[in-house]
Scaffold this motif. Structure first.
Motif, mmCIF file in Angstrom:
data_model
loop_
_atom_site.group_PDB
_atom_site.id
_atom_site.type_symbol
_atom_site.label_atom_id
_atom_site.label_comp_id
_atom_site.label_asym_id
_atom_site.label_seq_id
_atom_site.Cartn_x
_atom_site.Cartn_y
_atom_site.Cartn_z
ATOM 1 N N GLU A 241 0.881 -1.149 0.000
ATOM 2 C CA GLU A 241 0.000 0.000 0.000
ATOM 3 C C GLU A 241 0.929 1.211 0.000
ATOM 4 N N PHE A 242 0.787 2.042 -1.001
ATOM 5 C CA PHE A 242 1.717 3.146 -1.189
ATOM 6 C C PHE A 242 1.018 4.292 -1.907
ATOM 7 N N ALA A 243 1.295 5.496 -1.494
ATOM 8 C CA ALA A 243 0.800 6.706 -2.147
ATOM 9 C C ALA A 243 -0.718 6.674 -2.267
ATOM 10 N N ASP A 244 -1.226 6.569 -3.496
ATOM 11 C CA ASP A 244 -2.662 6.633 -3.740
ATOM 12 C C ASP A 244 -3.281 5.283 -4.075
ATOM 13 N N GLY A 245 -2.543 4.183 -3.795
ATOM 14 C CA GLY A 245 -3.073 2.866 -4.127
ATOM 15 C C GLY A 245 -2.172 1.752 -3.628
ATOM 16 N N ASP A 246 -2.188 0.648 -4.349
ATOM 17 C CA ASP A 246 -1.321 -0.495 -4.078
ATOM 18 C C ASP A 246 -0.403 -0.646 -5.277
ATOM 19 N N TYR A 247 0.895 -0.744 -5.009
ATOM 20 C CA TYR A 247 1.874 -0.807 -6.092
ATOM 21 C C TYR A 247 2.783 -2.005 -5.928
ATOM 22 N N TYR B 285 15.378 6.835 -1.293
ATOM 23 C CA TYR B 285 14.620 7.364 -2.424
ATOM 24 C C TYR B 285 14.854 6.570 -3.706
ATOM 25 N N GLU B 286 16.089 6.248 -3.988
ATOM 26 C CA GLU B 286 16.378 5.516 -5.227
ATOM 27 C C GLU B 286 15.828 4.093 -5.174
ATOM 28 N N THR B 287 15.866 3.468 -4.022
ATOM 29 C CA THR B 287 15.294 2.124 -3.894
ATOM 30 C C THR B 287 13.804 2.159 -4.203
ATOM 31 N N ILE B 288 13.098 3.130 -3.662
ATOM 32 C CA ILE B 288 11.650 3.226 -3.890
ATOM 33 C C ILE B 288 11.362 3.561 -5.353
ATOM 34 N N ARG B 289 12.025 4.567 -5.894
ATOM 35 C CA ARG B 289 11.790 4.981 -7.280
ATOM 36 C C ARG B 289 12.063 3.835 -8.256
ATOM 37 N N LEU B 290 13.214 3.199 -8.091
ATOM 38 C CA LEU B 290 13.571 2.103 -8.993
ATOM 39 C C LEU B 290 12.699 0.873 -8.762
ATOM 40 N N GLY B 291 12.274 0.655 -7.522
ATOM 41 C CA GLY B 291 11.340 -0.434 -7.234
ATOM 42 C C GLY B 291 10.002 -0.237 -7.927
ATOM 43 N N LEU B 292 9.533 1.011 -7.954
ATOM 44 C CA LEU B 292 8.293 1.318 -8.683
ATOM 45 C C LEU B 292 8.460 1.030 -10.168
ATOM 46 N N ILE B 293 9.567 1.464 -10.743
ATOM 47 C CA ILE B 293 9.819 1.243 -12.169
ATOM 48 C C ILE B 293 9.907 -0.255 -12.465
ATOM 49 N N ASP C 117 -7.806 3.082 -6.952
ATOM 50 C CA ASP C 117 -9.276 3.152 -7.019
ATOM 51 C C ASP C 117 -9.843 2.051 -7.907
ATOM 52 N N GLY C 118 -9.278 0.852 -7.788
ATOM 53 C CA GLY C 118 -9.761 -0.291 -8.545
ATOM 54 C C GLY C 118 -9.314 -0.321 -9.994
ATOM 55 N N GLN C 119 -8.536 0.661 -10.430
ATOM 56 C CA GLN C 119 -8.078 0.729 -11.812
ATOM 57 C C GLN C 119 -6.589 0.411 -11.904
ATOM 58 N N ALA C 120 -6.220 -0.424 -12.856
ATOM 59 C CA ALA C 120 -4.810 -0.744 -13.074
ATOM 60 C C ALA C 120 -4.109 0.472 -13.662
ATOM 61 N N VAL C 121 -2.916 0.750 -13.151
ATOM 62 C CA VAL C 121 -2.106 1.844 -13.685
ATOM 63 C C VAL C 121 -0.723 1.302 -14.031
ATOM 64 N N LYS C 122 -0.144 1.854 -15.094
ATOM 65 C CA LYS C 122 1.217 1.493 -15.474
ATOM 66 C C LYS C 122 2.166 2.464 -14.793
ATOM 67 N N VAL C 123 3.306 1.956 -14.394
ATOM 68 C CA VAL C 123 4.312 2.813 -13.765
ATOM 69 C C VAL C 123 5.607 2.703 -14.549
ATOM 70 N N GLN D 205 8.506 8.222 -15.594
ATOM 71 C CA GLN D 205 7.840 9.498 -15.321
ATOM 72 C C GLN D 205 6.815 9.374 -14.200
ATOM 73 N N GLU D 206 6.027 8.304 -14.213
ATOM 74 C CA GLU D 206 5.032 8.112 -13.159
ATOM 75 C C GLU D 206 5.722 7.856 -11.823
ATOM 76 N N ALA D 207 6.803 7.110 -11.835
ATOM 77 C CA ALA D 207 7.557 6.864 -10.598
ATOM 78 C C ALA D 207 8.078 8.179 -10.028
ATOM 79 N N ARG D 208 8.604 9.034 -10.877
ATOM 80 C CA ARG D 208 9.105 10.344 -10.429
ATOM 81 C C ARG D 208 7.964 11.188 -9.847
ATOM 82 N N ARG D 209 6.804 11.169 -10.517
ATOM 83 C CA ARG D 209 5.650 11.924 -10.024
ATOM 84 C C ARG D 209 5.220 11.430 -8.645
ATOM 85 N N LEU D 210 5.144 10.120 -8.487
ATOM 86 C CA LEU D 210 4.764 9.546 -7.190
ATOM 87 C C LEU D 210 5.770 9.918 -6.106
#
Length: 157
Positions: free
Chosen positions: A13-19, A72-80, A88-94, A97-102
């Protein structure tokens, strides 16, 4: 039959959803380059000062050794590396750019303690493996009525 290899990715559970967080080979290489250390050194720095006490993880900052970049780099690169989330129940691609935004929206303004916990979980999954908790089997019999919990009028809620 041998036990299957535990997964090295983790959903949090992270930021605005589950990643999904995963440090795959390209992300590991970049993490080591950015942090100017090998993966086990980074892992050691991030885990230093973290203990399990009565089943809970406790972080003692005065014993810690991680650099903010390690976190920070562990989290950013882990997201990528994970590449996806559910918001909100919708699949999102990361992607990058999206990792940096998060990171800019949810991690950079937050206390370092939160980033410390997330980075520790990501690195632990990669290095030790992660076995998600098994879901409880449905009960075979209906639940029996029990006693009502005793209430204490002085307890805080």
């Amino acid at each position: 039959m041998p036990d299957p290899v535990p997964p090295t990715e983790i959903e949090l559970e992270f930021a605005d959803g589950d990643y999904l967080f995963a440090l795959r080979i390209p992300q590991l290489a970049e993490l080591q380059e950015k942090c100017k250390a090998g993966i086990f050194t980074i892992y050691g720095r991030v885990l230093k000062g973290r203990y399990v006490f009565e089943g809970e993880i406790v972080g003692l900052a005065h014993e810690a050794d991680a650099y903010s970049h390690d976190l920070y780099e562990t989290i950013r690169l882990g997201l990528i590396g994970g590449g996806r989330g559910l918001v909100d129940g919708q699949a999102v691609k990361v992607g990058p750019q999206e990792a940096r935004r998060l990171m800019e929206r949810y991690v950079h303004p937050a206390p370092l303690r939160e980033a410390w916990s997330i980075a520790a979980a990501i690195l632990s999954a990669k290095i030790e493996g992660y076995a998600p908790p098994k879901k409880a089997e449905p009960a075979q019999e209906p639940a029996k009525p029990g006693r009502k919990p005793k209430t204490d009028s002085t307890s805080r809620t």
